[in-house]
Design a protein around this motif. Structure first.
Motif, PDB file in Angstrom:
ATOM      1  N   VAL A  30       0.857  -1.184  -0.035  1.00 25.09           N
ATOM      2  CA  VAL A  30       0.023   0.040   0.055  1.00 25.09           C
ATOM      3  C   VAL A  30       0.906   1.252   0.069  1.00 25.09           C
ATOM      4  CG1 VAL A  30      -1.716   1.229   1.255  1.00 25.09           C
ATOM      5  CG2 VAL A  30      -1.936  -1.222   1.327  1.00 25.09           C
ATOM      6  N   ILE A  31       0.547   2.163  -0.918  1.00 24.91           N
ATOM      7  CA  ILE A  31       0.913   3.508  -0.902  1.00 24.91           C
ATOM      8  C   ILE A  31       0.075   4.537  -0.712  1.00 24.91           C
ATOM      9  CG2 ILE A  31       2.723   5.114  -2.204  1.00 24.91           C
ATOM     10  CD1 ILE A  31       3.493   2.762  -4.016  1.00 24.91           C
ATOM     11  N   PRO A  32      -0.060   4.812   0.493  1.00 26.87           N
ATOM     12  CA  PRO A  32      -0.939   6.018   0.950  1.00 26.87           C
ATOM     13  C   PRO A  32      -0.465   7.660   0.316  1.00 26.87           C
ATOM     14  CG  PRO A  32      -0.405   4.676   2.901  1.00 26.87           C
ATOM     15  CD  PRO A  32       0.624   4.579   1.872  1.00 26.87           C
ATOM     16  N   VAL A  33      -1.354   8.221  -0.426  1.00 24.46           N
ATOM     17  CA  VAL A  33      -1.230   9.347  -1.051  1.00 24.46           C
ATOM     18  C   VAL A  33      -1.864  10.559  -0.738  1.00 24.46           C
ATOM     19  CG1 VAL A  33      -0.569  10.689  -3.129  1.00 24.46           C
ATOM     20  CG2 VAL A  33      -0.035   8.153  -2.882  1.00 24.46           C
ATOM     21  N   HIS A  34      -1.540  11.558  -0.083  1.00 24.10           N
ATOM     22  CA  HIS A  34      -2.623  12.799  -0.350  1.00 24.10           C
ATOM     23  C   HIS A  34      -2.002  13.860  -1.089  1.00 24.10           C
ATOM     24  CE1 HIS A  34      -5.120  15.579   1.720  1.00 24.10           C
ATOM     25  NE2 HIS A  34      -4.360  16.415   1.572  1.00 24.10           N
ATOM     26  N   VAL A  35      -2.721  14.504  -1.732  1.00 24.21           N
ATOM     27  CA  VAL A  35      -2.150  15.342  -2.775  1.00 24.21           C
ATOM     28  C   VAL A  35      -3.086  16.665  -2.464  1.00 24.21           C
ATOM     29  CG1 VAL A  35      -2.265  16.263  -5.322  1.00 24.21           C
ATOM     30  CG2 VAL A  35      -2.149  13.708  -4.663  1.00 24.21           C
ATOM     31  N   LEU A  36      -2.069  17.780  -2.206  1.00 22.25           N
ATOM     32  CA  LEU A  36      -2.761  19.041  -1.822  1.00 22.25           C
ATOM     33  C   LEU A  36      -2.854  19.852  -3.262  1.00 22.25           C
ATOM     34  CD1 LEU A  36      -3.185  21.012   0.457  1.00 22.25           C
ATOM     35  CD2 LEU A  36      -1.110  22.053   0.329  1.00 22.25           C
ATOM     36  N   ASP A  37      -4.221  19.940  -3.698  1.00 26.44           N
ATOM     37  CA  ASP A  37      -4.431  20.527  -4.749  1.00 26.44           C
ATOM     38  C   ASP A  37      -5.196  21.789  -4.685  1.00 26.44           C
ATOM     39  OD1 ASP A  37      -5.396  21.176  -7.360  1.00 26.44           O
ATOM     40  OD2 ASP A  37      -6.169  19.053  -7.861  1.00 26.44           O
ATOM     41  N   ARG A  40      -7.954  23.571  -7.557  1.00 31.70           N
ATOM     42  CA  ARG A  40      -8.897  22.801  -8.061  1.00 31.70           C
ATOM     43  C   ARG A  40     -10.394  23.442  -7.438  1.00 31.70           C
ATOM     44  NH1 ARG A  40     -10.198  18.605 -11.161  1.00 31.70           N
ATOM     45  NH2 ARG A  40      -7.927  18.247 -11.472  1.00 31.70           N
ATOM     46  N   ALA A  41     -10.388  23.859  -6.230  1.00 33.02           N
ATOM     47  CA  ALA A  41     -11.784  24.080  -5.769  1.00 33.02           C
ATOM     48  C   ALA A  41     -11.955  25.555  -5.906  1.00 33.02           C
ATOM     49  CB  ALA A  41     -11.661  23.946  -4.186  1.00 33.02           C
ATOM     50  N   GLY A  42     -11.221  26.634  -6.314  1.00 30.68           N
ATOM     51  CA  GLY A  42     -11.402  27.732  -6.682  1.00 30.68           C
ATOM     52  C   GLY A  42     -11.740  28.600  -5.413  1.00 30.68           C
ATOM     53  N   ASP A  43     -12.899  29.172  -5.122  1.00 24.25           N
ATOM     54  CA  ASP A  43     -13.257  29.951  -4.016  1.00 24.25           C
ATOM     55  C   ASP A  43     -13.519  28.997  -2.650  1.00 24.25           C
ATOM     56  OD1 ASP A  43     -15.672  29.101  -4.656  1.00 24.25           O
ATOM     57  OD2 ASP A  43     -16.640  31.131  -4.812  1.00 24.25           O
ATOM     58  N   HIS A  44     -13.404  27.783  -2.799  1.00 25.33           N
ATOM     59  CA  HIS A  44     -13.748  26.701  -1.925  1.00 25.33           C
ATOM     60  C   HIS A  44     -12.336  26.025  -1.627  1.00 25.33           C
ATOM     61  CE1 HIS A  44     -17.806  28.325  -1.855  1.00 25.33           C
ATOM     62  NE2 HIS A  44     -17.908  27.683  -0.910  1.00 25.33           N
ATOM     63  N   ALA A  45     -11.096  26.556  -2.015  1.00 23.05           N
ATOM     64  CA  ALA A  45      -9.866  25.916  -1.407  1.00 23.05           C
ATOM     65  C   ALA A  45      -9.916  25.988  -0.097  1.00 23.05           C
ATOM     66  CB  ALA A  45      -8.821  26.828  -2.167  1.00 23.05           C
ATOM     67  N   TYR A  46      -9.332  25.041   0.607  1.00 21.95           N
ATOM     68  CA  TYR A  46      -9.187  25.224   2.093  1.00 21.95           C
ATOM     69  C   TYR A  46      -8.817  26.537   2.876  1.00 21.95           C
ATOM     70  CZ  TYR A  46      -8.984  19.866   1.918  1.00 21.95           C
ATOM     71  OH  TYR A  46      -9.022  18.620   1.606  1.00 21.95           O
ATOM     72  N   GLY A  47      -9.651  26.838   3.906  1.00 24.86           N
ATOM     73  CA  GLY A  47      -9.382  28.148   4.379  1.00 24.86           C
ATOM     74  C   GLY A  47      -8.320  27.872   5.532  1.00 24.86           C
ATOM     75  N   ALA A  79      -4.261  17.018  -8.871  1.00 22.13           N
ATOM     76  CA  ALA A  79      -4.458  15.618  -8.259  1.00 22.13           C
ATOM     77  C   ALA A  79      -4.666  14.553  -9.210  1.00 22.13           C
ATOM     78  CB  ALA A  79      -5.653  15.454  -7.251  1.00 22.13           C
ATOM     79  N   PRO A  80      -5.260  14.638 -10.351  1.00 20.16           N
ATOM     80  CA  PRO A  80      -5.132  13.617 -11.370  1.00 20.16           C
ATOM     81  C   PRO A  80      -3.898  13.225 -12.136  1.00 20.16           C
ATOM     82  CG  PRO A  80      -7.277  14.950 -11.426  1.00 20.16           C
ATOM     83  CD  PRO A  80      -6.214  15.551 -10.421  1.00 20.16           C
ATOM     84  N   GLN A  81      -3.207  14.289 -12.233  1.00 18.40           N
ATOM     85  CA  GLN A  81      -2.010  14.315 -13.089  1.00 18.40           C
ATOM     86  C   GLN A  81      -0.979  13.695 -12.101  1.00 18.40           C
ATOM     87  OE1 GLN A  81      -1.312  14.572 -16.282  1.00 18.40           O
ATOM     88  NE2 GLN A  81      -3.587  15.080 -16.491  1.00 18.40           N
ATOM     89  N   VAL A  82      -0.998  14.134 -10.800  1.00 19.85           N
ATOM     90  CA  VAL A  82      -0.002  13.552 -10.008  1.00 19.85           C
ATOM     91  C   VAL A  82      -0.351  12.053  -9.687  1.00 19.85           C
ATOM     92  CG1 VAL A  82       0.768  13.827  -7.293  1.00 19.85           C
ATOM     93  CG2 VAL A  82       0.191  15.869  -8.682  1.00 19.85           C
TER      94      VAL A  82
END
Length: 464
Positions: A30-37, A40-47, A79-82
């Motif tokens: 298993v390779i767990p992966v988190h991608v900080l994208d 993608r979310a525009g005005d709803h990127a993480y605050g 994320a999809p490309q990564v």
């Protein structure tokens, strides 16, 4: 050795009852992966508050995986490309992930399928909600728009599936791909570090979520009445743990399902509300941005972008300087802890859209930036409910009286904690102090009667 399996982590940062992890662990290394994208979310990127929680949740999960001789691979970008590149680089034959229903994540899942090399696949699982959004329908097969019949239909299908155990063994690949350092993502505030109150208020991660649930199992019976009393704060505070997937709603339901109390019955409906909000955004992807009901917005809302006085009103609300103690206590609690008591959320939100007549979307965006449990579905659905603009919402003409609410729900202790300027006042006067007793605390921005009359007049004009 069998081929590596990638687990794409987003808001599902746990090992127990994590169907994607469970399937991957049975299939190979298993390779767990988190991608900080971020884009993608525009005005709803993480605050800011969400980024703080994400840092500590990834840190916690990384430590748990370390005890299994595993780790998280951190990457930043599209994320999809990564993920497609990582599948090619590692020889992974499958990317396992829990389904997400935010429109940008649904789009990313589609893009990832198209981007994967031949012979590799994306395997999606349900696990963030009690039942998959879209699966609970009316007799004619249509999705529900109104909460009450949706809730009734959900209850008929409860309990949810049994939670899955944490994998006994997580095999590692022969070699690990390169990973960013979590600290290099700069998710934590530094100049200034405004997160001291959140560090004091929260424990983050899967272990903390399970401990909180164990505590709540002994307290849930008091939720029916206690949830409305800010000074007692008899709420679960499970919302950020559920939002970030440090615990699943199925785990919560099965822990509490044998309780025989009105408190549990009311809390169960709050869990169902999470599912309802996701069903709404599954039907209306732009719901947190666009009002559902038709009216002349220019005649109803005061837009802070159109004048400095309206902008100043918005800022006074954001800073907790409205002159209404219970509203200001809530807004200051939000800034200090990244969270606000549920009853006070309704009072503070109503004040913005009805007393100040400021467009609900400015409130939605402020909560998005400052809440550690900022959820695209819940946040949008709740704001459209309070503003009277939603598919299922409170009537606009029902205008909360914050002074009455404050006294009715015994908010004196809560006000003393978060509005210390008024701490020496008695219970009788702290909800609505006379101007001569306020000291440095501001006078009311607008009287309740005046605000109510103005709001009703504006609404009548906006409806035509």
């Amino acid at each position: 050795m069998s081929s590596p399996q990638i687990v794409w982590l987003r808001r599902d940062l746990r090992l127990a009852d994590q169907p994607a992890f469970h399937a991957a662990a049975k299939s190979g290394p298993v390779i767990p992966v988190h991608v900080l994208d971020d884009g993608r979310a525009g005005d709803h990127a993480y605050g800011g508050a969400s980024r703080w929680w994400l840092h500590h949740s990834l840190e916690s999960l990384g430590a748990t995986l370390g005890s299994h001789h595993s780790r998280i691979v951190l990457r930043r970008g599209d994320a999809p490309q990564v993920l497609a590149s990582l599948a090619e680089e590692t020889g992974a034959t499958c990317i396992h992930a829990l389904r997400h229903y935010e429109p940008w994540w649904k789009e990313a899942e589609d893009e990832l399928r198209d981007a994967l090399p031949d012979g590799r696949e994306l395997c999606l699982y349900d696990g963030n909600y009690l039942l998959p959004p879209g699966s609970v329908t009316t007799g004619s097969g249509d999705p529900y728009k109104i909460y009450t019949p949706f809730s009734k239909a959900m209850l008929e299908r409860m309990p949810p599936r049994e939670p899955l155990p944490e994998p006994d063994t997580i095999h590692s690949p022969e070699s690990w791909p390169e990973s960013d350092a979590l600290a290099d993502w700069s998710l934590l505030p530094t100049r200034p570090d405004w997160a001291g109150g959140m560090r004091e208020f929260w424990e983050v991660g899967e272990t903390a979520a399970c401990e909180r649930l164990n505590w709540w199992a002994d307290e849930v019976a008091s939720y029916d009445n206690g949830r409305n009393l800010p000074s007692e704060d008899m709420t679960s505070r499970l919302s950020p743990h559920l939002h970030w997937g440090e615990i699943s709603p199925a785990q919560v339901w099965h822990k509490l399902k044998d309780k025989r109390s009105e408190g549990w019955r009311v809390f169960a409906k709050e869990l169902i509300w999470r599912d309802y909000a996701q069903n709404v955004i599954d039907q209306f992807p732009d719901y947190p941005r666009d009002s559902y009901r038709t009216y002349d917005e220019r005649k109803l809302w005061r837009n802070p972008k159109m004048g400095h006085l309206i902008q100043s009103d918005l800022e006074r609300w954001q800073r907790g300087m409205t002159g209404y103690p219970v509203v200001d206590a809530g807004m200051r609690q939000l800034w200090q802890t990244g969270w606000m008591h549920n009853r006070v959320r309704m009072i503070a939100a109503s004040f913005l859209v009805k007393h100040l007549l400021i467009d609900w979307r400015f409130g939605e965006q402020w909560f998005w930036d400052t809440l550690v449990d900022a959820d695209y579905g819940n946040n949008g659905v709740n704001w459209q409910w309070i503003s009277g603009t939603g598919v299922d919402s409170n009537m606009f003409v029902r205008i909360m009286a914050p002074l009455t609410q404050s006294e009715k729900f015994d908010s004196a202790g809560y006000i003393r904690e978060y509005v210390p300027e008024l701490a020496k006042l008695s219970d009788a006067e702290i909800h609505d102090p006379a101007d001569s007793r306020r000291g440095a605390y501001p006078k009311k921005m607008i009287g309740h009667k005046e605000a109510r009359e103005r709001a009703l007049a504006a609404y009548a004009e906006a409806k035509g």
